[in-house]
Design a protein around this motif. Structure first.
Motif, short mmCIF file in Angstrom:
data_model
loop_
_atom_site.label_atom_id
_atom_site.label_comp_id
_atom_site.label_asym_id
_atom_site.label_seq_id
_atom_site.Cartn_x
_atom_site.Cartn_y
_atom_site.Cartn_z
N PRO A 95 0.72 -4.64 -52.24
CA PRO A 95 1.19 -3.32 -51.83
C PRO A 95 0.77 -3.05 -50.38
CG PRO A 95 0.19 -3.21 -54.00
CD PRO A 95 -0.09 -4.59 -53.46
N PRO A 96 1.66 -2.53 -49.55
CA PRO A 96 1.33 -2.35 -48.13
C PRO A 96 0.31 -1.25 -47.90
CG PRO A 96 3.46 -1.39 -48.62
CD PRO A 96 3.04 -2.13 -49.86
N PRO A 97 -0.54 -1.40 -46.90
CA PRO A 97 -1.49 -0.34 -46.54
C PRO A 97 -0.78 0.73 -45.72
CG PRO A 97 -1.69 -2.15 -45.00
CD PRO A 97 -0.67 -2.59 -46.03
N PRO A 98 -1.44 1.85 -45.44
CA PRO A 98 -0.85 2.88 -44.58
C PRO A 98 -0.55 2.33 -43.19
CG PRO A 98 -2.73 3.76 -45.78
CD PRO A 98 -2.73 2.28 -46.02
N ASP A 99 0.33 3.03 -42.46
CA ASP A 99 0.69 2.60 -41.12
C ASP A 99 -0.49 2.71 -40.17
OD1 ASP A 99 0.48 5.32 -40.39
OD2 ASP A 99 2.65 5.64 -40.52
N PRO A 153 -6.42 -16.51 -37.83
CA PRO A 153 -5.90 -17.32 -36.72
C PRO A 153 -4.51 -16.88 -36.26
CG PRO A 153 -6.82 -18.72 -38.46
CD PRO A 153 -6.78 -17.32 -39.01
N LEU A 154 -3.69 -16.38 -37.18
CA LEU A 154 -2.34 -15.96 -36.84
C LEU A 154 -2.39 -14.56 -36.22
CD1 LEU A 154 0.61 -16.97 -37.02
CD2 LEU A 154 0.78 -15.70 -39.18
N ALA A 155 -2.20 -14.49 -34.90
CA ALA A 155 -2.36 -13.23 -34.18
C ALA A 155 -1.41 -12.14 -34.68
CB ALA A 155 -2.15 -13.45 -32.68
N SER A 156 -0.22 -12.54 -35.10
CA SER A 156 0.76 -11.55 -35.54
C SER A 156 0.37 -10.83 -36.82
CB SER A 156 2.13 -12.21 -35.72
OG SER A 156 2.06 -13.23 -36.71
N PHE A 157 -0.63 -11.35 -37.53
CA PHE A 157 -1.07 -10.72 -38.78
C PHE A 157 -2.27 -9.79 -38.56
CE2 PHE A 157 -3.38 -10.71 -42.88
CZ PHE A 157 -2.37 -10.19 -43.69
N ARG A 158 -2.82 -9.77 -37.37
CA ARG A 158 -4.08 -9.05 -37.18
C ARG A 158 -3.94 -7.53 -37.33
NH1 ARG A 158 -6.09 -13.00 -32.24
NH2 ARG A 158 -6.43 -14.81 -33.61
N CYS A 159 -2.78 -7.00 -36.98
CA CYS A 159 -2.54 -5.57 -37.21
C CYS A 159 -2.59 -5.27 -38.71
CB CYS A 159 -1.20 -5.15 -36.62
SG CYS A 159 -0.64 -3.51 -37.12
N MET A 160 -1.86 -6.05 -39.50
CA MET A 160 -1.85 -5.86 -40.95
C MET A 160 -3.24 -6.08 -41.53
SD MET A 160 -0.30 -5.20 -43.79
CE MET A 160 1.48 -5.36 -43.56
N TYR A 161 -3.97 -7.03 -40.97
CA TYR A 161 -5.33 -7.31 -41.44
C TYR A 161 -6.21 -6.08 -41.26
CZ TYR A 161 -9.58 -10.09 -42.21
OH TYR A 161 -10.75 -10.59 -42.71
N ALA A 162 -6.16 -5.47 -40.08
CA ALA A 162 -6.97 -4.28 -39.81
C ALA A 162 -6.57 -3.12 -40.71
CB ALA A 162 -6.86 -3.89 -38.35
N ARG A 163 -5.27 -2.91 -40.84
CA ARG A 163 -4.79 -1.81 -41.68
C ARG A 163 -5.23 -2.00 -43.13
NH1 ARG A 163 1.25 -2.56 -40.90
NH2 ARG A 163 1.33 -1.11 -42.68
N SER A 164 -5.16 -3.24 -43.61
CA SER A 164 -5.55 -3.53 -44.99
C SER A 164 -7.05 -3.36 -45.18
CB SER A 164 -5.12 -4.95 -45.37
OG SER A 164 -3.72 -5.10 -45.29
N ALA A 221 -14.25 -3.27 -33.58
CA ALA A 221 -13.30 -4.38 -33.73
C ALA A 221 -12.03 -3.92 -34.43
CB ALA A 221 -13.95 -5.52 -34.50
N LEU A 222 -12.16 -3.10 -35.44
CA LEU A 222 -10.99 -2.60 -36.16
C LEU A 222 -10.12 -1.74 -35.26
CD1 LEU A 222 -12.70 -1.80 -39.56
CD2 LEU A 222 -10.84 -3.42 -39.24
N GLY A 223 -10.74 -0.91 -34.45
CA GLY A 223 -9.98 -0.11 -33.49
C GLY A 223 -9.21 -0.98 -32.50
N ARG A 224 -9.85 -2.03 -32.05
CA ARG A 224 -9.21 -2.96 -31.11
C ARG A 224 -8.02 -3.66 -31.78
NH1 ARG A 224 -13.56 -4.99 -29.50
NH2 ARG A 224 -13.65 -6.79 -30.92
N LEU A 225 -8.17 -4.03 -33.05
CA LEU A 225 -7.08 -4.68 -33.76
C LEU A 225 -5.92 -3.71 -33.98
CD1 LEU A 225 -9.09 -6.75 -36.40
CD2 LEU A 225 -7.82 -7.65 -34.45
N LEU A 226 -6.22 -2.47 -34.24
CA LEU A 226 -5.16 -1.47 -34.42
C LEU A 226 -4.36 -1.28 -33.12
CD1 LEU A 226 -6.78 1.35 -36.59
CD2 LEU A 226 -5.09 -0.36 -37.30
N ASP A 227 -5.00 -1.53 -32.01
CA ASP A 227 -4.30 -1.41 -30.71
C ASP A 227 -3.21 -2.46 -30.56
OD1 ASP A 227 -5.80 0.77 -29.92
OD2 ASP A 227 -7.24 -0.41 -28.75
#
Length: 218
Positions: free
Chosen positions: A39-43, A180-191, A210-216
């Motif tokens: 299930p997806p996390p919030p935006d 390692p996959l940079a394109s997943f890091r936003c989803m990783y932080a949100r999750s 670190a989480l704030g930086r990933l959300l950026d």
């Protein structure tokens, strides 16, 4: 997860696609592409608000921790445990046998983009590792609460990922490890934020930064 929490022996690095022999007794139970994710996390905007609301506190100790204090993988009905449910959910064209074990399918690990066709190449990762949760407040929970956390199919806590990538993650937080996959890091932080927010777990200052930086990157 700690190294001792590794589910299966690790042998590989990189992307591998191998053939899987279908068992004649297998029951066909395909998973569609739409089902191939938790299930997806919030935006990102909501995640940022939730991050701001988390209690910042230094991590506690590992005193008293054992993996057995987070009972898993529990029965989910229809002869399936949590691990088997996630393998079916996160794969495509998954076929299971009468014991609910995946005997064929294709899985793409979101952490590294590797594609696998054998279940033994995959771990079911806890987005917020059990030991990390213990140091962030789960040490005070009841066993029932820890069982819920370790088997949570209602949030983005459980992911089917490449086994040795999961071992590299261990019980590290996002200040210490990112996919390692940079394109997943936003989803990783949100999750990660969603799980900590749902369970009222704390974050340390480096983790929050670190989480704030990933959300950026979202």
């Amino acid at each position: 997860m700690l190294p001792s929490e590794k589910e299966l022996p690790v042998k590989r690095t990189g992307i591998t696609v191998t053939a899987v022999t279908l068992f004649t007794a297998a029951l066909v139970a395909p998973a569609t592409a739409a089902e191939a994710a938790p299930p997806p996390p919030p935006d990102a905007s909501t995640a940022s608000q939730h991050l701001a609301g988390l209690t910042v506190q230094a991590e506690g100790s590992m005193d008293g921790y054992t993996r057995e204090k987070f009972p898993h993988w529990i029965d989910q009905g229809n002869n399936c445990n949590t691990r088997e449910v996630v393998l079916k959910r996160d794969g495509e064209n998954v076929q299971v046998n009468s014991e609910c074990q995946a005997v064929s399918g294709t899985w793409r690990s979101p952490y590294d983009g590797a594609v696998w066709t054998q279940r033994d190449d995959l771990d079911i990762d806890h987005m917020v590792p059990l030991a990390q949760a213990w140091r962030s407040g789960a040490n005070t929970w009841t066993t029932a609460r820890r069982r819920q956390f370790a088997n949570d199919l209602t949030s983005s806590q459980l992911w089917a990922v490449t086994d040795n990538v999961n071992q590299a993650k261990g019980d590290k937080d996002p200040a210490q490890w990112t996919p390692p996959l940079a394109s997943f890091r936003c989803m990783y932080a949100r999750s990660w934020i969603d799980v900590k927010y749902r369970y009222e777990l704390t974050v340390d200052s480096a983790e929050k930064t670190a989480l704030g930086r990933l959300l950026d990157t979202c």
